[in-house]
Design a protein around this motif. Structure first.
Motif: not given
Length: 278
Positions: A27-51
């Motif tokens: 389910g760790a994959l859901s974390i990545i997808i959620s973070a990326v979609l939040a960045h793209v669709m909700l304009q929530e910033k994802l820092h380099i350390f988040g990556i």
């Protein structure tokens, strides 16, 4: 809601063929997808350390998968029922249910809107029971499709009722958490708690570690600690992006973020947009 239901159905199929200690960390994959979609669709910033945190989640999951125990052979849903009614798992289930009732009645009315862990605790505790029931029901259906009808046993329908009750409660409070708090914060915290409690429940009920040596168990634990490190980085990323030492976005309801709020002393707070670096 529709995509969450589809995801639960996919998990349902997976748990029927593999141990929970193997399926759940993926389910760790859901974390990545959620973070990326939040960045793209909700304009929530994802820092380099988040990556970097996402990468750690994947590495930890792979480590667990490579050292996961083999699925035990079960010939009847009655065998699963016997495992579920052993004293150790009954004690675990009683503690979980008591904790959920206390949180819903005594904690949520006072802290549900200000502490992200409240809603997530309910989701994770009920989720651990739902996974055990889903696995039992999945095994029953798998055996039924292979020619050994398990629908004649009352245990199968008991597990079905438990699945429905747990999943409805889990989805309800998870949606409340996502509606109240930052998506990029809720997802990793929920994943950590849900995975931890599910692995614990699986170890107690199915005795996943009985056939493994100390090296395999320690390696699996190290893999899970790696996942925890990744989710910690994701959480701290929001602190850095929002520019607040206490992460306003994770503490305050979303409708307050839009209109400006008052702090505990009645002092107006600026919109979160003004806190973001230009």
């Amino acid at each position: 809601m529709i995509t969450m239901i589809v995801g639960e159905i996919a998990n349902f199929a997976a748990y029927a063929f593999a141990p929970a200690i193997l399926v759940t960390p993926l389910g760790a994959l859901s974390i990545i997808i959620s973070a990326v979609l939040a960045h793209v669709m909700l304009q929530e910033k994802l820092h380099i350390f988040g990556i970097l945190g996402c990468v750690l989640c994947v590495v930890g999951s792979i480590t667990i998968v490579l050292h996961a125990p083999q699925e035990r052979e079960i010939e009847s849903v009655k065998e699963v029922w016997d495992l579920a009614t052993e004293p150790a798992f009954l004690l675990y289930a009683a503690i979980v249910i008591a904790a959920v009732i206390v949180i819903i009645i005594r904690v949520i009315p006072y802290y549900g809107q200000t502490h992200v862990m409240v809603y997530i605790s309910v989701c994770s505790l009920m989720g651990s029971l739902s996974v055990m029931s889903v696995k039992a029901l999945g095994i029953a259906l798998k055996l039924t499709f292979s020619g050994m009808n398990q629908l004649l046993y009352p245990q199968t329908w008991t597990f079905t009722l438990v699945v429905l009750a747990c999943v409805i409660t889990q989805i309800n409070y998870l949606n409340k958490a996502l509606d109240t708090f930052n998506t990029a914060v809720v997802s990793p915290i929920y994943y950590v708690m849900f995975t931890t409690l599910t692995i614990l429940a699986s170890v107690i009920m199915f005795k996943d570690w009985d056939g493994q040596n100390a090296t395999q168990i320690v390696t699996e634990v190290c893999g899970f600690v790696t996942i925890l490190s990744g989710t910690f980085l994701l959480h701290k990323t929001k602190d850095m992006i929002e520019g607040s030492s206490q992460s306003l976005s994770s503490r305050l309801p979303k409708h307050d973020e839009e209109d400006g709020v008052l702090d505990h002393e009645g002092v107006p707070l600026r919109r979160l947009d003004s806190l973001r670096p230009k």
